[in-house]
Design a protein around this motif. Structure first.
Motif, short mmCIF file in Angstrom:
data_model
loop_
_atom_site.label_atom_id
_atom_site.label_comp_id
_atom_site.label_asym_id
_atom_site.label_seq_id
_atom_site.Cartn_x
_atom_site.Cartn_y
_atom_site.Cartn_z
N ILE A 272 0.84 -1.20 0.00
CA ILE A 272 0.00 0.00 0.00
C ILE A 272 0.87 1.25 0.00
CG2 ILE A 272 -1.89 1.22 1.15
CD1 ILE A 272 -2.54 -1.63 0.17
N GLN A 273 0.57 2.18 -0.90
CA GLN A 273 1.26 3.47 -0.98
C GLN A 273 0.28 4.58 -0.57
OE1 GLN A 273 4.54 3.60 -2.08
NE2 GLN A 273 4.55 1.38 -2.42
N GLU A 274 0.77 5.53 0.20
CA GLU A 274 -0.05 6.67 0.63
C GLU A 274 0.28 7.88 -0.24
OE1 GLU A 274 -2.95 8.10 3.47
OE2 GLU A 274 -1.96 6.13 3.48
N GLN B 168 -5.03 6.06 -0.51
CA GLN B 168 -4.10 4.96 -0.71
C GLN B 168 -4.25 4.32 -2.09
OE1 GLN B 168 -5.26 2.54 2.70
NE2 GLN B 168 -3.46 3.27 3.83
N CYS C 52 -2.72 0.76 -4.47
CA CYS C 52 -2.03 -0.52 -4.46
C CYS C 52 -1.93 -0.99 -5.91
CB CYS C 52 -2.81 -1.53 -3.61
SG CYS C 52 -2.12 -3.19 -3.60
#
Length: 207
Positions: A45-47, A195, A197
């Protein structure tokens, strides 16, 4: 009289149009880097930290991704029921064509509450230019809940667990067929809130 009415309508639309990125260059670069990281590390997961206008019906992540990726040479498909403000937002900030057939789109954006087209209805690219395939952005209900997936492949040491709520019921079966097309096939970004993904076509997916 008609000309005056048209000008008045356009002025009202311009006045209510949401802004794009607070800093257009930095915002696009930061979002693009996060997208690359998401594809390089599938299932992680990237914020997204950058700020932008968010039209009704989109999440901050989906709005930012479209601002960073869509342009005049990248047609976008949206579900028929998406708020008209989303279409105006994309036309103004991205100048991207909006198409009615997902097979003609470079980016396919599916906000929450809408049905995603099947992966095999999207452009998988061709042998000469596999990188020109479609990319899907699907807003999901939550990360860390729902269907548990075991991911493997490039960018994943061993396996990586990913739990997602809100995927299409037959997504795993669709993904197996998509993965089998490599080097053709579509890539997918799952979005939720701020977020993202990444699920590149190279990723294998099991229960």
């Amino acid at each position: 009289m008609a000309t005056t009415h048209t000008a008045s309508t356009a002025a009202r639309g311009a006045a209510t149009l949401l802004p794009g990125f607070d800093d257009p260059v930095a915002g696009a670069q930061e979002t693009f880097r996060a997208a690359l990281q998401a594809l390089a590390h599938p299932g992680r997961i990237q914020e997204l930290e950058t700020s932008c206008g968010v039209p009704s019906g989109l999440s901050p992540a989906m709005a930012a991704m479209l601002l960073a990726l869509a342009d005049v040479d990248a047609p976008v498909w949206l579900p028929a029921g998406v708020d008209e403000s989303v279409r105006g937002f994309l036309r103004f900030h991205c100048a991207c064509p909006l198409v009615d057939d997902p097979a003609q789109a470079r980016f396919i954006a599916v906000p929450a509450g809408h049905v995603a087209p099947s992966l095999d209805s999207c452009d998988p690219g061709d042998a000469a230019y596999p990188d020109r395939s479609a990319t899907l952005l699907i807003e999901v209900g939550a990360f860390g809940a729902g269907v548990a997936l075991a991911l493997s492949g490039p960018g994943i040491p061993g396996t990586r667990a990913l739990a997602v709520a809100g995927l299409p019921a037959d997504f795993r079966e669709q993904w197996a067929s998509n993965h089998a097309l490599f080097p053709l096939g579509v890539d997918v970004f799952l979005t939720q809130g701020r977020q993202i993904c990444g699920l590149p076509r190279t990723t294998r997916m099991e229960n």
